[in-house]
Every structure is written in C-alpha cells, then in structure tokens.
Write a protein that holds these residues in place. Structure first.
Motif, short mmCIF file in Angstrom:
data_model
loop_
_atom_site.label_atom_id
_atom_site.label_comp_id
_atom_site.label_asym_id
_atom_site.label_seq_id
_atom_site.Cartn_x
_atom_site.Cartn_y
_atom_site.Cartn_z
N VAL A 41 0.84 -1.21 0.00
CA VAL A 41 0.00 0.00 0.00
C VAL A 41 0.87 1.25 0.00
CG1 VAL A 41 -1.61 1.37 1.39
CG2 VAL A 41 -2.01 -1.10 1.09
N ALA A 42 1.90 1.26 0.85
CA ALA A 42 2.73 2.46 1.00
C ALA A 42 3.57 2.74 -0.24
CB ALA A 42 3.62 2.33 2.23
N ALA A 43 3.82 1.70 -1.07
CA ALA A 43 4.54 1.93 -2.32
C ALA A 43 3.66 2.73 -3.29
CB ALA A 43 4.95 0.60 -2.94
N ALA A 44 2.35 2.55 -3.21
CA ALA A 44 1.42 3.27 -4.10
C ALA A 44 0.94 4.59 -3.49
CB ALA A 44 0.22 2.37 -4.41
N ALA A 45 0.77 4.61 -2.19
CA ALA A 45 0.30 5.82 -1.47
C ALA A 45 1.23 6.02 -0.28
CB ALA A 45 -1.15 5.65 -1.03
N PRO A 46 2.31 6.77 -0.45
CA PRO A 46 3.34 6.84 0.59
C PRO A 46 2.84 7.43 1.91
CG PRO A 46 4.16 7.71 -1.50
CD PRO A 46 2.68 7.50 -1.67
N PHE A 47 3.45 6.99 3.00
CA PHE A 47 3.22 7.63 4.30
C PHE A 47 3.63 9.09 4.20
CE2 PHE A 47 3.68 3.18 5.81
CZ PHE A 47 2.59 3.12 6.67
N ARG A 48 2.81 9.96 4.82
CA ARG A 48 3.14 11.38 4.84
C ARG A 48 2.68 11.98 6.16
NH1 ARG A 48 -1.40 11.40 1.16
NH2 ARG A 48 -0.36 9.53 0.39
N HIS A 49 3.36 13.07 6.55
CA HIS A 49 2.98 13.78 7.77
C HIS A 49 1.96 14.84 7.40
CE1 HIS A 49 6.02 11.96 10.43
NE2 HIS A 49 6.72 11.87 9.32
N MET A 50 0.71 14.61 7.78
CA MET A 50 -0.35 15.57 7.47
C MET A 50 -0.36 16.68 8.51
SD MET A 50 -3.46 13.05 6.31
CE MET A 50 -3.21 11.79 5.04
N HIS A 51 -1.11 17.73 8.21
CA HIS A 51 -1.23 18.86 9.13
C HIS A 51 -2.64 18.94 9.68
CE1 HIS A 51 2.50 19.81 7.07
NE2 HIS A 51 2.79 20.59 8.09
N THR A 52 -2.72 19.32 10.96
CA THR A 52 -4.04 19.48 11.57
C THR A 52 -4.67 20.75 11.02
OG1 THR A 52 -3.22 20.81 13.40
CG2 THR A 52 -3.16 18.43 13.69
N PRO A 53 -6.00 20.91 11.21
CA PRO A 53 -6.63 22.16 10.75
C PRO A 53 -5.98 23.39 11.37
CG PRO A 53 -8.29 20.51 11.25
CD PRO A 53 -6.98 19.94 11.72
N GLY A 54 -5.41 23.25 12.58
CA GLY A 54 -4.72 24.36 13.22
C GLY A 54 -3.32 24.61 12.70
N GLY A 55 -2.85 23.75 11.78
CA GLY A 55 -1.56 23.97 11.14
C GLY A 55 -0.40 23.18 11.72
N ARG A 56 -0.67 22.32 12.71
CA ARG A 56 0.41 21.53 13.30
C ARG A 56 0.72 20.30 12.45
NH1 ARG A 56 1.31 22.74 18.90
NH2 ARG A 56 -0.52 23.82 19.67
N ARG A 57 2.00 20.02 12.29
CA ARG A 57 2.43 18.81 11.58
C ARG A 57 2.29 17.62 12.52
NH1 ARG A 57 7.38 15.86 11.28
NH2 ARG A 57 8.01 15.24 9.16
N MET A 58 1.59 16.58 12.09
CA MET A 58 1.42 15.41 12.95
C MET A 58 2.73 14.62 13.04
SD MET A 58 -2.38 14.08 11.87
CE MET A 58 -2.46 12.88 13.22
#
Ligand code: MD6
Ligand code: FE
Length: 214
Positions: A41-58
């Motif tokens: 799965v991760a080869a097709a859709a890589p892991f990424r650090h998303m951001h919260t609505p408040g702008g914080r990087r998870m």
C-alpha cells in the motif's frame, strides 16, 4: 503464535469499557503477511505527515487503503476517495485486511463488519497521538477495529469527556482493539513511542484502523 506457557505468556483479553475489547495476539500469525501488504500500500500511497486544521504537523505518518481514506489539512478532517497527493484512488484494501478485520469484529461481538476505510498510522520513536475522538464517520453503530504491529505502545483510553482520566493499556505486536457501542466516541490517544527495534518492522509501530466511513 499460540498462547504459550511462562516464556511467552501474554496478557489476557480484556474489556476496556462497555463495547471495547482488546484481543491479545489476535493477528500474530498473520503479522508477516499484514506487514507485506502495508508495504505494498505504501509503495502506491506513501506515508506522509499531514497537518491538523490548526496547522500543526502530525508526528505520526499516515496513509490509507480502501474506498475512502482519512485526511486532515487546513480545511479540516474528512474522508476522501482519492489520495490528495497525486489524485489517484487510494489503493484497494487487501483481501487479508478485510478478512482479519471482520474476524476480529466478530470475535468481539460485532458480526458483519465490512470496512470501507483503513487508516494506516506509522509511529517512529517519540511520535504520539494526542487525545481525540473518532467522529468523522457516518455511522456510529459500526465499531472500529484497530490492529497493532511492530514496537509496543501505550494506548490511552479515556471517557466521554476530554478531561476524563485516561487509563494506560499496553499494546503489543499482534494485538487488536475492537471498539464500539457505548464507548465508540470515547477520547483516546497514544503515548510517545519509546525507542526500540522490532524484529519485523524495525524502529516503528504501525497501526491499522478499520472503519465504516461512508
Ligand atoms: C493508534 N488509534 O493506535 C491510534 N481510534 O495508533 C486510534 O486512534 C484508534 O486504536 C479509534 C479506535 C481504535 C484506535
Ligand atoms: Fe482514533
């Protein structure tokens, strides 16, 4: 791995709250195959650090498979059918994932669980998940099935209000939490991951959470 004697004794299955159970070691035997599917799965859709609505990087890195995937950005939390990175549909949910999720749900008293979303979280040492509720799904009668792989973690399990005292539940590779009914919207999180090296996953914990989102 079967339940064994003194050397590998694991904690017994346990009710966390009405509607929520830990199934100890439920997916240990499928661990290698599940991990291989996560990597596909991760080869097709890589892991990424998303951001919260408040702008914080998870601190946790996220990907998804299945018809719907959970995302967060400036516009909020929601499920989407396409990966925002690239615009393709999320990778299909591996058949093994659906089978394992349904078997665990049945074992915990929720028959006919048919998830359309699998959120995959990857924790490296020090990554954590602050207390939150899972409330972006449409149908709260459906449980969530949560599979732990890799390094152990301390799951924080609170109550209906953010300020309720949270208990600490140790989750090991192969443990499954099934979560629904009266506690479906309880606050929960994950304490900062401790340093370690897992034989299969290395310096990481991966958590699969299966939901009926749509
Ligand atoms: C995790 N889990 O274990 C984060 N949510 O990495 C969750 O946030 C979660 O395990 C709902 C139900 C079960 C969970
Ligand atoms: Fe959650």
């Amino acid at each position: 791995m079967q339940q064994q004697g003194f050397a590998f004794a694991r904690e017994p299955d346990e009710a966390l709250a009405p509607g929520a159970r830990v199934l100890r070691g439920f997916v240990c035997e499928a661990g290698v195959a599940l991990w291989a599917e996560v990597q596909r799965v991760a080869a097709a859709a890589p892991f990424r650090h998303m951001h919260t609505p408040g702008g914080r990087r998870m601190s946790v890195a996220i990907t998804n498979c299945g018809a719907r995937g959970w995302v967060t950005d400036r516009r909020g939390y929601r499920y989407v059918t396409e990966d925002p990175q690239g615009g393709a549909p999320w990778p299909a949910m591996p058949a093994l994932f659906g089978e394992v999720a349904a078997a665990a749900a049945t074992a915990a008293g929720y028959p006919d669980f048919r998830p359309d979303a699998c959120l995959i979280n990857r924790y490296e040492p020090s990554a954590r998940m602050t207390l939150h509720q899972d409330v972006d799904e449409r149908d709260f009668d459906q449980p969530i099935v949560s599979v732990s792989l890799g390094l152990p973690a301390v799951f924080l399990f609170g109550g209906a209000a953010r300020g309720d005292k949270a208990r600490r539940v140790s989750l090991q590779h192969g443990d499954v939490v099934v979560w629904g009914g009266p506690s479906r919207r309880f606050f929960h999180g994950v304490a900062p991951l401790r340093e370690g090296e897992h034989a299969l996953l290395g310096r990481a914990r991966v958590n699969l959470t299966f939901r009926v989102a749509g």
